[in-house]
Design an enzyme around this catalytic site. Structure first.
Site, PDB file in Angstrom:
ATOM      1  N   ARG A 227      23.945  85.332  78.740  1.00 56.50           N
ATOM      2  CA  ARG A 227      23.117  84.155  78.977  1.00 56.50           C
ATOM      3  C   ARG A 227      21.771  84.613  79.523  1.00 56.50           C
ATOM      4  NH1 ARG A 227      25.735  81.780  75.974  1.00 56.50           N
ATOM      5  NH2 ARG A 227      26.942  79.868  76.242  1.00 56.50           N
ATOM      6  N   HIS A 275      19.800  83.503  69.514  1.00 61.07           N
ATOM      7  CA  HIS A 275      21.165  83.143  69.938  1.00 61.07           C
ATOM      8  C   HIS A 275      22.128  83.122  68.740  1.00 61.07           C
ATOM      9  CE1 HIS A 275      23.494  80.917  73.305  1.00 61.07           C
ATOM     10  NE2 HIS A 275      24.337  81.479  72.479  1.00 61.07           N
TER      11      HIS A 275
HETATM   12  C1  OXD Z   1      27.854  80.888  73.212  1.00 63.92           C
HETATM   13  C2  OXD Z   1      28.209  81.030  71.796  1.00 63.92           C
HETATM   14  O1  OXD Z   1      28.622  80.362  74.005  1.00 63.92           O
HETATM   15  O2  OXD Z   1      27.292  81.274  70.991  1.00 63.92           O
HETATM   16  O3  OXD Z   1      26.757  81.311  73.543  1.00 63.92           O
HETATM   17  O4  OXD Z   1      29.385  80.913  71.443  1.00 63.92           O
END
Ligand code: OXD
Length: 312
Positions: A227, A275
């Site tokens: 994160r 991401h």
């Molecule tokens: C997260 C995912 O939780 O991409 O970041 O699964």
């Protein structure tokens, strides 16, 4: 009885998710928010960054299931209904993707690919003297399902792997494990490539600042696929600019999408991905989610349940 799917992420294709869940649970009525039908019928919410406050609409909700590995996108909702189980997604395919993503960047940095690219742009033919694989220590912060799998994969490639987490752990044969605030400095001091897969909690927010980054040996690398709020971005930029950290591959950010005016975009030693390190797969994750829903329906415990005490 129905399931509501909800997300505010424009790239999540809810129809594909709805089909994936329907295939895994043909008996269930799958609704996609805001088309949620009779709110009294909704028993399960399957969400990724759902619109804040909507979960209170469903009086008969039995559980909230995450479409992603993390649940910070759920618990940050100030209007979350109280007392419901929140279920994280531990999915083999997602874990495998995260492992490959981590391996990619480890190899990119370990085998000087980032240097060869910049040499090519200058038409330079310079053979870098490579560091032996067993001399490269990879430090993984967060040894849950994903961190452990990444560590085991790197061990099979002969990297020296160490790990750090908040609490003591057993049965980590090939990974030397450090834990707690007291052992963080030792862990960082031995780490050449830092991989972060910690979840975002009140304890991990901003845990890596200038002071901790300075403890890494000079010329180390960062791979953040956990994160964004865990590694302070301004401090990281400072240490990159000072040359203490050689490069960083970042998939997660304090604010997502990463704002256009964020300086990380322009830094020559920063590699940005949006991401995507572990994208949940509707078929495989649909199956995992359906198994958990079936467990709840049979009165069994789903796995893994978010723990308020641990924060993940
Ligand atoms: C997260 C995912 O939780 O991409 O970041 O699964």
């Amino acid at each position: 009885m129905s399931i509501v799917l909800a997300s505010t992420d424009f790239w999540e294709d809810m129809e594909v998710w709805s089909n994936g869940l329907q295939k895994a649970m043909p008996e269930m009525d799958i609704k996609v928010y805001p088309d949620d039908g009779d709110v009294n019928e909704v028993e399960f919410a399957v969400v990724w960054k759902h619109p804040r406050g909507i979960l209170k609409k469903y009086p008969n909700l039995k559980a909230i299931l995450s479409l992603g590995a993390g649940v910070d996108h759920i618990i940050s909702d100030p209007d979350l209904p109280e007392g419901l189980p929140i279920i994280r997604l531990v999915d083999k395919k997602l874990t495998h993707e995260m492992c490959l993503h981590a391996l990619h960047w480890v190899l990119h940095f370990h085998s000087d690919q980032y240097l060869y690219r910049s040499q090519q742009l200058k038409r330079q033919w310079i053979q870098q003297s490579s560091i032996q694989i067993e001399e490269r220590t990879i430090g993984i912060m967060g040894l849950g399902n994903i961190g452990r799998s990444i560590g085991e994969l790197l061990v099979t490639q002969s990297f020296n792997v160490i790990g750090w987490g908040a609490n003591q752990k057993s049965s980590l044969t090939d990974i030397k494990y450090y834990y707690g605030q007291d052992q963080l400095s030792d862990f960082l001091g031995r780490t050449n490539i830092l991989i972060n897969v910690l979840p975002l909690t009140s304890d991990t927010t901003n845990i890596i600042t200038k002071k901790e980054l300075s403890l890494l040996p000079k010329d180390s690398f960062i791979i953040n696929i956990g994160r964004g709020g865990i590694i302070n971005e301004d401090d990281l930029l400072t240490l990159l600019s000072e040359g203490h950290i050689k490069a960083a591959a970042l998939d997660v950010f304090a604010q997502e999408p990463l704002p256009e005016n964020n300086s990380l975009w322009d830094h020559p030693s920063v590699y940005i991905t949006p991401h995507i390190a572990g994208q949940s797969n509707p078929n495989s994750a649909g199956q995992t989610i359906s198994e958990n829903i079936h467990r709840i329906q049979k009165g069994e415990l789903p796995y893994p349940i978010y723990s308020r005490d641990n924060g993940y």
